[in-house]
Enzyme design. Sequence first.
Site, PDB file in Angstrom:
ATOM      1  N   HIS A  67     -19.646  10.713 -89.153  1.00 16.33           N
ATOM      2  CA  HIS A  67     -19.038   9.987 -88.035  1.00 16.33           C
ATOM      3  C   HIS A  67     -18.819  10.932 -86.850  1.00 16.33           C
ATOM      4  CE1 HIS A  67     -16.216   7.586 -85.719  1.00 16.33           C
ATOM      5  NE2 HIS A  67     -15.258   8.477 -85.911  1.00 16.33           N
ATOM      6  N   HIS A  91     -12.848  15.333 -83.023  1.00 17.80           N
ATOM      7  CA  HIS A  91     -11.881  14.320 -82.569  1.00 17.80           C
ATOM      8  C   HIS A  91     -10.957  13.785 -83.653  1.00 17.80           C
ATOM      9  CE1 HIS A  91     -14.737  11.263 -84.018  1.00 17.80           C
ATOM     10  NE2 HIS A  91     -13.711  10.432 -84.000  1.00 17.80           N
ATOM     11  N   GLU A  95      -5.941  14.047 -86.667  1.00 17.90           N
ATOM     12  CA  GLU A  95      -5.517  12.757 -87.225  1.00 17.90           C
ATOM     13  C   GLU A  95      -5.691  12.720 -88.741  1.00 17.90           C
ATOM     14  OE1 GLU A  95      -5.432   9.552 -84.972  1.00 17.90           O
ATOM     15  OE2 GLU A  95      -4.244   8.891 -86.697  1.00 17.90           O
ATOM     16  N   ASP A  96      -6.805  13.193 -89.218  1.00 13.60           N
ATOM     17  CA  ASP A  96      -7.155  12.947 -90.620  1.00 13.60           C
ATOM     18  C   ASP A  96      -7.111  14.160 -91.546  1.00 13.60           C
ATOM     19  OD1 ASP A  96      -7.540  10.304 -90.032  1.00 13.60           O
ATOM     20  OD2 ASP A  96      -9.664  10.539 -89.587  1.00 13.60           O
ATOM     21  N   ASP A 158     -16.458   7.174 -80.036  1.00 12.62           N
ATOM     22  CA  ASP A 158     -15.821   6.914 -81.321  1.00 12.62           C
ATOM     23  C   ASP A 158     -15.879   5.419 -81.647  1.00 12.62           C
ATOM     24  OD1 ASP A 158     -14.154   7.459 -83.588  1.00 12.62           O
ATOM     25  OD2 ASP A 158     -12.404   6.825 -82.421  1.00 12.62           O
ATOM     26  N   ASP A 278     -34.651 -16.824 -68.308  1.00 12.13           N
ATOM     27  CA  ASP A 278     -34.612 -15.407 -67.934  1.00 12.13           C
ATOM     28  C   ASP A 278     -34.019 -14.539 -69.043  1.00 12.13           C
ATOM     29  OD1 ASP A 278     -32.269 -16.710 -67.567  1.00 12.13           O
ATOM     30  OD2 ASP A 278     -31.754 -15.755 -65.672  1.00 12.13           O
TER      31      ASP A 278
END
Length: 731
Positions: A67, A91, A95-96, A158, A278
């Site tokens: 990711h 990134h 957070e993780d 992201d 179109d």
Amino acid sequence: MQNPLAKLVPQLLGEYPKQFNELLNKVPIPEGLESTKIRDELWNAYQFSMTCHEGQKRRSGRPYFDHCYQVATSLAEWKMDYRTVMGGLLHDVVEDTDVSIKDLEKRFNEDVARLVDGVTKLGGITFSSRKEQQAGNFMKLLLSVAQDLRVIIIKFADRLHNMKTIKYLPQIKQHRIAIETRDVYAPLAHRLGMARVKWELDDLILKTLHPNSFNEIESKLKATNKQRSKYIHSVIDPVKKELARYNIEAHVYGRPKSHSSIYGKMVRRGKNFEEIYDVYAIRIIVDKIEQCYLTLGVIHQMYSPVQERFKDFVAMPKTNGYQSIHTTIVGPNGQMVEIQIRTREMERTAEIGVAAHWRYKESGTTSADLDSNIKWLRELVEILQSERSDPAEFMHLLKIDLFNDEIFVFTPNGDLIQLPLAATPIDFAFQIHTELGIHCIGAKVNQKVVPLNTKLKNGDIVEIITSKNQHPSLGWLKFVVTSKARNHINKYLRDIRQEESIKLGNEILEKTLRRLKMFGEMKSIKASYEQFGYKSSEALIEAIGNGTITIREIFKKLRPDDEPSLEEPNRDGAKKFIDYARSKARGIKLQGISNIMVQFAKCCNPIPGDDMVGFVTRGRGITVHRSNCRSLPLLSEESDRLMPVEWDVARSDVFKVRIKVVGEDSKGQLKTMTEAISTENSNITSVDLKVRDNIATAYFIIEVRNSRQLERIIKKLTKINGIDYVERTGQ
Ligand code: MN
């Protein structure tokens, strides 16, 4: 035989993984910077992210690092600077994983760390759980919190990858993410002119929310592919030949419009796929602006144009910076075809919008004819052109301040507080809680003690220091900017004045009576308050203290034999008026206000326990609002029409409130909710339930005695499984 160490320490021995090389090749190398420096820094981030996420898996079963790599790749393809690409790789590490921003600062540099910090902060704000449901506000919030536009661009990369892999998530989550993307990210991408990102997101949203329509369009586009490409050639081949005669080097191609735009046409015009003529656009990319117009002339010579469909966005760019010439012509077989003509540079701007302007630094191009409506963007480019050499200055310029009339700051717990520009810690304190404001003695901003008149900035973390003995002072009024703070301070000062008046009144009365040797009259004077139109003996004393009434006047009335009585012409009229006002707004007591009509505001519907303010409407008396009501005017010239009001209710009084409950639609959910409400001894007077796409929205009107009871009910409802959020709403 290759050195086995080469793979382990590629920075020394030179054998990087293929995947890394692919990314590296896409990263732009700015002028005057060694490519090896970029390679080493990028490798450092690559390796660090991979190690941090080691063992973590995405829902798809792929390693988590995949990711991060995909996000970084998008950023590199958008030609973002290498530090933004590093930010993309990193990134999610804060957070993780257990890495901190400080760790990143040490290992990389402050700039990269700040980008990751920004992305992490944005991750903490979710659309569905916020009080402000409007997407517009949420967008503003994102931009304000991000501070640096590159943070938003990382967020787009992201979100794009998360949308691409959304099928691995549970249905309900897919739905929520798609809605958030539809309401927030796609419009934001449009505003920033990131057309490519916008349609990619739009297609993924369509695929998630309306899979049948998406698949239908997909298969029909495929089925008509051959026929379509034949037709496109029949239009563009002669054009290419003609342009060559004028020595215009042009890249001419046709492509189907995005699924979502075809879908949009079908829905808007109420037609099926076959009736949409179109479904593709032809694009002609040239080098210079003059060539755009020359090309247009050539095309109009060959095919007849549809007049009303000609648009010149080159001379008149769209507000998001988009530039192109659009013309629709009548092609072979009388079929209408849209043709877009633009330069390479315009093409790039149209694809990735604001992000395109990072290139100016590297290529040294100076002719950036940007939209003048985006002021900050124009200024950015102007300065980029004049001071291209200083990277620190460059980075500083990327800080955004799009919405400069409001700021967003954080509590130490990470809650977000919205304040007007120039708000101070005192405003912040009152915004959170009245008590916090009243006893505020000092403040820390980003862990440093600051003066109370410090102007807060976007993203500040504010902590309030209180002391029981601290109270508002007149001086605070000089720098507070919110009406809430101003009101509470005024009310406090008025209360103090009242207290002092009472003290003084008592003193005056006592001393006078003693002097006149009539101390025995004290009791009867205090009891006579009604005769003077006061509600209590205390109110009478207060009036003596602040000079509204004199002892002499009192004597004149009480001892008409000794003193002639005074005329009191309006007494009866005023009393009637007060009674009328009382009947209108049961339970409201107004400080220092008697003859004014009072009404509850429908927008916020205050109940006992709420902080309230009265708003003096022109000609309609006072309307009582909750003090955090959004419809109260925040302008300072209006704030003098606000006044403090208080509750004055009996235990048995009940008030109606409207609450909104949003959650998953499931069997028995309504029963669970009504039970939760009634166990808190509240009556439900109406229920309104709507279900859309598996999401249920219920509106209850319930009867409560005060805000504490309401809070208990809201808490109980929030705890129910499958409930997303509960909020009190206006009527
Ligand atoms: Mn992510």
